[in-house]
Motif scaffolding. Structure first.
Motif, PDB file in Angstrom:
ATOM      1  N   ALA A 156       0.906 -15.297 -13.246  1.00 27.73           N
ATOM      2  CA  ALA A 156       0.214 -14.888 -14.478  1.00 27.73           C
ATOM      3  C   ALA A 156      -1.183 -14.360 -14.154  1.00 27.73           C
ATOM      4  CB  ALA A 156       0.138 -16.062 -15.453  1.00 27.73           C
ATOM      5  N   LEU A 157      -1.894 -15.066 -13.294  1.00 23.99           N
ATOM      6  CA  LEU A 157      -3.240 -14.635 -12.909  1.00 23.99           C
ATOM      7  C   LEU A 157      -3.185 -13.280 -12.182  1.00 23.99           C
ATOM      8  CD1 LEU A 157      -6.205 -15.486 -13.000  1.00 23.99           C
ATOM      9  CD2 LEU A 157      -5.850 -16.621 -10.794  1.00 23.99           C
ATOM     10  N   ALA A 158      -2.232 -13.144 -11.277  1.00 24.65           N
ATOM     11  CA  ALA A 158      -2.085 -11.879 -10.545  1.00 24.65           C
ATOM     12  C   ALA A 158      -1.760 -10.736 -11.501  1.00 24.65           C
ATOM     13  CB  ALA A 158      -0.985 -12.008  -9.488  1.00 24.65           C
ATOM     14  N   TYR A 159      -0.924 -11.003 -12.503  1.00 28.27           N
ATOM     15  CA  TYR A 159      -0.551  -9.959 -13.453  1.00 28.27           C
ATOM     16  C   TYR A 159      -1.762  -9.511 -14.271  1.00 28.27           C
ATOM     17  CZ  TYR A 159       2.259  -7.328 -16.767  1.00 28.27           C
ATOM     18  OH  TYR A 159       2.789  -6.319 -17.528  1.00 28.27           O
ATOM     19  N   ILE A 160      -2.549 -10.468 -14.704  1.00 30.16           N
ATOM     20  CA  ILE A 160      -3.740 -10.122 -15.487  1.00 30.16           C
ATOM     21  C   ILE A 160      -4.760  -9.387 -14.613  1.00 30.16           C
ATOM     22  CG2 ILE A 160      -5.675 -11.030 -16.843  1.00 30.16           C
ATOM     23  CD1 ILE A 160      -2.846 -11.268 -18.177  1.00 30.16           C
ATOM     24  N   LEU A 161      -5.065  -9.962 -13.443  1.00 31.57           N
ATOM     25  CA  LEU A 161      -6.107  -9.382 -12.587  1.00 31.57           C
ATOM     26  C   LEU A 161      -5.652  -8.153 -11.804  1.00 31.57           C
ATOM     27  CD1 LEU A 161      -7.755 -12.641 -11.180  1.00 31.57           C
ATOM     28  CD2 LEU A 161      -8.536 -11.186 -13.067  1.00 31.57           C
ATOM     29  N   GLY A 162      -4.360  -8.082 -11.472  1.00 34.01           N
ATOM     30  CA  GLY A 162      -3.880  -7.001 -10.624  1.00 34.01           C
ATOM     31  C   GLY A 162      -3.199  -5.852 -11.339  1.00 34.01           C
ATOM     32  N   VAL A 163      -2.846  -6.076 -12.621  1.00 33.74           N
ATOM     33  CA  VAL A 163      -2.205  -5.008 -13.388  1.00 33.74           C
ATOM     34  C   VAL A 163      -3.061  -4.637 -14.593  1.00 33.74           C
ATOM     35  CG1 VAL A 163      -0.158  -4.326 -14.713  1.00 33.74           C
ATOM     36  CG2 VAL A 163       0.109  -5.725 -12.644  1.00 33.74           C
ATOM     37  N   GLN A 164      -3.379  -5.622 -15.398  1.00 32.28           N
ATOM     38  CA  GLN A 164      -4.067  -5.337 -16.657  1.00 32.28           C
ATOM     39  C   GLN A 164      -5.543  -4.974 -16.456  1.00 32.28           C
ATOM     40  OE1 GLN A 164      -2.350  -4.923 -19.422  1.00 32.28           O
ATOM     41  NE2 GLN A 164      -0.491  -5.496 -18.327  1.00 32.28           N
ATOM     42  N   VAL A 165      -6.254  -5.711 -15.623  1.00 33.88           N
ATOM     43  CA  VAL A 165      -7.683  -5.405 -15.423  1.00 33.88           C
ATOM     44  C   VAL A 165      -7.874  -4.013 -14.814  1.00 33.88           C
ATOM     45  CG1 VAL A 165      -9.790  -6.072 -14.178  1.00 33.88           C
ATOM     46  CG2 VAL A 165      -8.490  -7.801 -15.448  1.00 33.88           C
TER      47      VAL A 165
END
Length: 164
Positions: free
Chosen positions: A93-102
């Motif tokens: 979840a953290l990777a998805y937020i920081l690595g895709v969405q941000v």
């Protein structure tokens, strides 16, 4: 099947759809329009991006839904999963937020927005080449990064589905 299982399935599906969208841009759309001259390239990207920026409802549902689903799955997973599985979901979840969405919000969307402001018909060849040079490699690099992260997150979510 409980609420957590449903959330994890929805997170896996929606994040995989986003990964597929990014992958298609990385290996088909951008290489395809990359063969066009500067004006055609910039115009083609403007047209494709305009579909998204006009809040195409199904795209927006999947894109925003993927964020909601992975966050919800991670929150519920905190209580439903043990040890390594719980940690894997939290990291995904953290990777998805920081690595895709941000990067999408901080880099790709501003590049897209700048491109949308250009009046390509009023630009000479030099200005078109400069606009493309300032856009294409940076956008593609971050899109490849987002594709890798989204694909990795999808793999983790699918593996977690088998663990249940």
């Amino acid at each position: 099947m409980g609420l957590f299982s449903i959330l994890l399935i929805l997170a896996a599906i929606s994040c995989s759809l986003v990964a597929g969208f990014l992958f298609a841009f990385a290996v088909v759309a951008m290489p395809g329009i990359g063969t066009l001259d500067d004006r055609q390239f910039l115009r083609a990207f403007q047209v494709m991006d305009r579909v998204i920026q006009d809040n195409q409802p199904l795209f927006m549902l999947v894109w925003i839904g993927s964020v909601a689903m992975i966050i919800a799955a991670a929150v519920f997973g905190f209580w439903q999963l043990d040890g390594m599985a719980s940690a894997a979901l939290a990291v995904a979840a953290l990777a998805y937020i920081l690595g895709v969405q941000v990067p999408t919000v901080a880099i790709n969307i501003p590049l897209n927005n700048h491109l949308q402001t250009l009046d390509l018909d009023a630009m000479d060849e030099s200005a078109l080449a400069e606009a493309r040079a300032g856009f294409e490699s940076r956008w593609n690099g971050w899109n490849r990064f987002r594709t890798g992260v989204a694909s990795g997150v999808s793999v983790v979510l699918i593996i977690l589905l088998f663990v249940l």
